[in-house]
Design a protein around this motif. Structure first.
Motif, PDB file in Angstrom:
ATOM      1  N   TYR A 192       2.986  18.579 -14.333  1.00 62.31           N
ATOM      2  CA  TYR A 192       3.044  18.994 -12.503  1.00 62.31           C
ATOM      3  C   TYR A 192       3.004  17.346 -11.942  1.00 62.31           C
ATOM      4  CZ  TYR A 192      -2.147  20.799 -10.895  1.00 62.31           C
ATOM      5  OH  TYR A 192      -2.685  20.408 -10.813  1.00 62.31           O
ATOM      6  N   TYR A 193       1.264  16.628 -12.456  1.00 62.28           N
ATOM      7  CA  TYR A 193       0.867  15.492 -11.555  1.00 62.28           C
ATOM      8  C   TYR A 193       2.529  14.569 -11.904  1.00 62.28           C
ATOM      9  CZ  TYR A 193      -3.803  17.008 -12.818  1.00 62.28           C
ATOM     10  OH  TYR A 193      -5.363  17.205 -13.036  1.00 62.28           O
ATOM     11  N   LEU A 194       3.467  14.483 -12.667  1.00 64.36           N
ATOM     12  CA  LEU A 194       4.552  14.067 -13.581  1.00 64.36           C
ATOM     13  C   LEU A 194       5.323  13.272 -12.280  1.00 64.36           C
ATOM     14  CD1 LEU A 194       3.306  13.325 -15.741  1.00 64.36           C
ATOM     15  CD2 LEU A 194       5.001  13.584 -17.270  1.00 64.36           C
ATOM     16  N   PRO A 195       5.381  12.530 -11.579  1.00 70.90           N
ATOM     17  CA  PRO A 195       7.118  12.543 -10.444  1.00 70.90           C
ATOM     18  C   PRO A 195       8.075  13.388 -11.313  1.00 70.90           C
ATOM     19  CG  PRO A 195       6.481  10.246 -11.372  1.00 70.90           C
ATOM     20  CD  PRO A 195       6.015  11.287 -11.900  1.00 70.90           C
ATOM     21  N   TRP A 210       0.932  -1.360   0.054  1.00 69.81           N
ATOM     22  CA  TRP A 210      -0.382  -0.081   0.217  1.00 69.81           C
ATOM     23  C   TRP A 210       0.560   1.402   0.139  1.00 69.81           C
ATOM     24  CZ3 TRP A 210       0.462  -3.625   3.885  1.00 69.81           C
ATOM     25  CH2 TRP A 210       0.893  -2.979   5.207  1.00 69.81           C
ATOM     26  N   GLY A 211       0.325   2.328  -0.331  1.00 70.91           N
ATOM     27  CA  GLY A 211       1.145   3.610  -0.717  1.00 70.91           C
ATOM     28  C   GLY A 211       0.324   4.794  -0.746  1.00 70.91           C
ATOM     29  N   THR A 212       0.534   5.879  -1.513  1.00 70.84           N
ATOM     30  CA  THR A 212      -0.192   7.332  -1.585  1.00 70.84           C
ATOM     31  C   THR A 212       0.609   7.800  -3.178  1.00 70.84           C
ATOM     32  OG1 THR A 212      -0.468   7.774   0.143  1.00 70.84           O
ATOM     33  CG2 THR A 212      -0.692   9.257  -0.900  1.00 70.84           C
ATOM     34  N   VAL A 213      -0.649   7.782  -3.739  1.00 74.36           N
ATOM     35  CA  VAL A 213       0.420   8.684  -5.093  1.00 74.36           C
ATOM     36  C   VAL A 213      -0.828  10.364  -5.216  1.00 74.36           C
ATOM     37  CG1 VAL A 213      -0.584   9.102  -7.733  1.00 74.36           C
ATOM     38  CG2 VAL A 213      -0.068   5.969  -6.850  1.00 74.36           C
ATOM     39  N   THR A 214       0.989  10.873  -5.568  1.00 79.44           N
ATOM     40  CA  THR A 214       1.038  12.388  -5.750  1.00 79.44           C
ATOM     41  C   THR A 214       0.848  12.664  -7.307  1.00 79.44           C
ATOM     42  OG1 THR A 214       1.884  12.320  -3.687  1.00 79.44           O
ATOM     43  CG2 THR A 214       1.743  14.914  -4.816  1.00 79.44           C
ATOM     44  N   LEU A 215      -0.115  13.422  -7.076  1.00 84.59           N
ATOM     45  CA  LEU A 215      -0.892  13.808  -8.646  1.00 84.59           C
ATOM     46  C   LEU A 215      -0.785  15.371  -8.173  1.00 84.59           C
ATOM     47  CD1 LEU A 215      -2.973  11.839 -10.492  1.00 84.59           C
ATOM     48  CD2 LEU A 215      -0.488  11.710 -10.905  1.00 84.59           C
ATOM     49  N   GLY A 216       0.614  16.046  -8.774  1.00 84.06           N
ATOM     50  CA  GLY A 216       0.643  17.353  -8.241  1.00 84.06           C
ATOM     51  C   GLY A 216      -0.111  17.900  -6.991  1.00 84.06           C
ATOM     52  N   ASN A 217      -2.031  18.525  -6.319  1.00 86.87           N
ATOM     53  CA  ASN A 217      -1.773  18.875  -4.646  1.00 86.87           C
ATOM     54  C   ASN A 217      -2.418  17.470  -4.434  1.00 86.87           C
ATOM     55  OD1 ASN A 217      -0.328  21.098  -5.219  1.00 86.87           O
ATOM     56  ND2 ASN A 217      -1.972  21.944  -5.721  1.00 86.87           N
ATOM     57  N   PHE A 218      -3.181  16.744  -5.427  1.00 87.73           N
ATOM     58  CA  PHE A 218      -3.889  15.331  -5.383  1.00 87.73           C
ATOM     59  C   PHE A 218      -3.197  14.320  -4.143  1.00 87.73           C
ATOM     60  CE2 PHE A 218      -6.022  18.021  -8.528  1.00 87.73           C
ATOM     61  CZ  PHE A 218      -7.152  18.593  -7.706  1.00 87.73           C
ATOM     62  N   ASN A 219      -4.164  13.640  -3.598  1.00 87.66           N
ATOM     63  CA  ASN A 219      -4.022  12.467  -3.155  1.00 87.66           C
ATOM     64  C   ASN A 219      -4.307  11.605  -2.793  1.00 87.66           C
ATOM     65  OD1 ASN A 219      -0.749  13.544  -2.202  1.00 87.66           O
ATOM     66  ND2 ASN A 219      -1.741  14.562  -0.271  1.00 87.66           N
ATOM     67  N   PHE A 220      -3.911  10.763  -3.569  1.00 84.98           N
ATOM     68  CA  PHE A 220      -4.288   9.295  -3.194  1.00 84.98           C
ATOM     69  C   PHE A 220      -4.117   7.875  -2.992  1.00 84.98           C
ATOM     70  CE2 PHE A 220      -5.274  11.617  -6.939  1.00 84.98           C
ATOM     71  CZ  PHE A 220      -6.732  12.052  -6.817  1.00 84.98           C
ATOM     72  N   SER A 262      -2.260   8.014 -12.356  1.00 80.96           N
ATOM     73  CA  SER A 262      -2.370   7.476 -11.469  1.00 80.96           C
ATOM     74  C   SER A 262      -1.568   6.020 -11.589  1.00 80.96           C
ATOM     75  CB  SER A 262      -3.272   7.874 -10.057  1.00 80.96           C
ATOM     76  OG  SER A 262      -4.587   7.225 -10.526  1.00 80.96           O
ATOM     77  N   PHE A 263      -2.748   5.351 -12.212  1.00 80.09           N
ATOM     78  CA  PHE A 263      -2.208   3.807 -11.741  1.00 80.09           C
ATOM     79  C   PHE A 263      -0.990   3.328 -12.432  1.00 80.09           C
ATOM     80  CE2 PHE A 263      -2.599   0.332 -15.363  1.00 80.09           C
ATOM     81  CZ  PHE A 263      -1.944  -0.793 -14.217  1.00 80.09           C
ATOM     82  N   GLN A 264      -0.702   4.089 -13.190  1.00 79.31           N
ATOM     83  CA  GLN A 264       0.936   3.677 -13.716  1.00 79.31           C
ATOM     84  C   GLN A 264       1.526   4.458 -12.479  1.00 79.31           C
ATOM     85  OE1 GLN A 264       1.978   5.223 -17.427  1.00 79.31           O
ATOM     86  NE2 GLN A 264      -0.145   6.168 -17.525  1.00 79.31           N
ATOM     87  N   ILE A 265       2.170   5.266 -12.153  1.00 86.91           N
ATOM     88  CA  ILE A 265       3.007   5.285 -11.146  1.00 86.91           C
ATOM     89  C   ILE A 265       2.718   4.503 -10.043  1.00 86.91           C
ATOM     90  CG2 ILE A 265       3.488   7.134  -8.990  1.00 86.91           C
ATOM     91  CD1 ILE A 265       2.263   9.290 -10.767  1.00 86.91           C
ATOM     92  N   ALA A 266       1.416   4.227  -9.339  1.00 86.24           N
ATOM     93  CA  ALA A 266       1.273   3.228  -8.491  1.00 86.24           C
ATOM     94  C   ALA A 266       1.977   2.187  -8.891  1.00 86.24           C
ATOM     95  CB  ALA A 266      -0.026   3.218  -8.191  1.00 86.24           C
TER      96      ALA A 266
END
Length: 475
Positions: A177-180, A59-69, A111-115
């Motif tokens: 800015y969504y990208l790592p 488990w973890g958290t994906v960060t897209l700019g100001n959004f955390n999922f 977010s799927f790709q980053i996760a």
């Protein structure tokens, strides 16, 4: 070698089209060939998800700019598919009934790709190959090479398989800015026509590019929704590999979804029983040739041609043919096809939607399958149809060109060159004549049933490409 397939679809977890069938089957045959194969797809609210057991492995958290999922990685517990299946669970984004079609699809699949990559790097075991599929995973080759957080994975070899190049995953640089975080001197890899084009990124950055048929590889050099020059420029690392079909799932001799099983030796009786069951269900006459269509009702598939072509064919062969449509898509096309029931009751019917069991019965009980596609990168329906002794009527394009040869050339189907009502009706006329010549009809039918469209051959072609890019960084 350890192989990851990352995709938006995988049958039976989630299916919209042929992408799901490929990602559901190819890994199984690669696993059978001795490789260590894992598949990662989003965790949608599907029947497969609710009816099977999964265990959380990360488990973890994906960060897209100001959004955390927050996200979880769920592993299917039994490995019943023949390989390890992992789901990326992000409830805010994927806990929905549909795979695509939401305003935030860019955020969902980014977010799927980053996760997926966050989990892969957390395993502390570096895979040999990551095979990405279509634009939903097209940013992965870029992120592996240039995002700072994935530095340990930058030597992992990547391939991108293009199932349909018309869909490309465009979004604006306002979402960069969504990208790592990555070295901005490489930002040019993201740009295509002043936007970020996910498919173009994957094609530029992957070590190998595959398409799902040789003819489609040629076609995208002159028809690829604006990416023609890019595909021309990467021909040295590209190869067209014709898809296979899962002959364990699609086998009329053992298929539990059809009325009676049969083989190439017993097809006459077997197909008759299935046709009778199908015609009873849809109030059609089993003594007449049955033409069917299975698929999405969009222009890409020639769906807009079906209402007029069906009406003309039924008028010309009044009460002497049957037509059955299974599909969904454009609401106007759905309405036109539904209205035809009033005019041709007893010779025509339609099922709006998709039903896997019904699809199997249609393949088993039909005489001909209609595929008037404008674009068909590979096409699986024609292979399923031939496997079940149903003769395909196809427009020569993409994988249809590679798999169906006209019976006039001692082939296994009926071919035409234009995606037009006239060509469809002309081909139906030829089919009626063939149906009445039972000796010839059975010869064509048996050629189709005897064809080898198994995944073993296809699997080996993919493995050869993986080995080449591992050893030489090129194919």
């Amino acid at each position: 070698m350890e192989i990851f397939h990352i995709s938006a679809e995988c049958y039976p977890m989630a299916k919209v089209g042929g992408l799901a069938d490929v990602v559901g089957a190819l890994p199984k045959y690669q696993q059978d060939a001795g490789h260590d194969v894992r598949v990662i797809v989003p965790c949608y609210s599907t029947k497969f998800r609710t009816e099977n057991k999964f265990e959380c492995v990360h488990w973890g958290t994906v960060t897209l700019g100001n959004f955390n999922f927050p996200f979880s990685v769920l592993k299917e517990s039994s490995d019943k598919l023949g390989y390890e299946l992992y789901l990326i669970e992000i409830n805010d984004l994927f806990d929905r009934p549909n795979v695509y079609g939401y305003e935030d699809d860019i955020e969902r699949f980014l977010s799927f790709q980053i996760a997926a990559l966050d989990w892969i790097i957390a395993r502390n075991k570096i895979p040999d190959i990551i095979n990405c599929h279509d634009h939903h995973t097209g940013l992965i080759p870029f992120l592996l090479q240039f995002a700072y957080k994935y530095e340990k994975l930058q030597n992992v070899k990547t391939a991108i398989t293009i199932h349909n190049g018309l869909y490309q995953g465009w979004f604006g640089f306002d979402k960069l800015y969504y990208l790592p975080e990555f070295d901005l001197k490489h930002v040019g890899f993201l740009e295509w026509n002043h936007s970020i084009n996910s498919l173009a990124v994957g094609v530029k950055c992957a070590h190998a590019v595959t398409t799902v048929s040789p003819s489609y590889l040629n076609e995208i050099n002159y028809s690829a929704n604006g990416l023609e020059s890019l595909f021309n420029s990467v021909r040295n690392k590209s190869k067209g590999i014709l898809n296979g079909i899962d002959i364990q799932v699609w086998n009329p001799a053992s298929d539990v979804m059809i009325a009676q099983n049969y083989s190439i030796e017993t097809f006459e009786n077997g197909k008759t029983k299935n046709k009778e069951k199908l015609c009873e269900q849809f109030e059609l006459d089993p003594s007449k040739p049955l033409f069917s269509f299975i698929g999405r009702l969009f222009e890409e598939k020639g769906g807009d041609l079906l209402p007029q072509a069906s009406a003309l064919a039924l008028s010309e062969h009044f009460e002497n043919i049957n037509i059955l449509i299974l599909g969904s898509g454009n609401s106007e096309i759905e309405s036109q096809l539904s209205q035809l029931r009033n005019d041709y009751k007893g010779n025509y019917n339609v099922f709006i939607g998709y039903n896997e069991e019904l699809a199997h019965l249609i393949y088993a009980g039909s005489d001909f399958i209609l595929m008037p596609s404008r674009v068909e990168p590979c096409g699986l329906n024609q292979m399923y149809a031939m496997r079940y002794g149903t003769i395909p009527i196809v427009r020569r394009t993409g994988g249809l060109r590679d798999t169906v040869i006209d019976f006039g050339d001692d082939g296994n189907g009926i071919c035409h060159d234009q995606a037009s009502v006239g060509d469809i009706c002309y081909s139906i006329n030829r089919a009626v004549g063939l149906y009445e010549d039972k000796e010839n009809f059975y010869k064509v039918l048996k050629r189709g049933m005897a064809a080898d469209h198994s995944w073993e051959r296809v699997c080996q072609e993919y493995i050869e490409i993986y080995n080449l890019i591992i050893k030489k960084n090129e194919i």
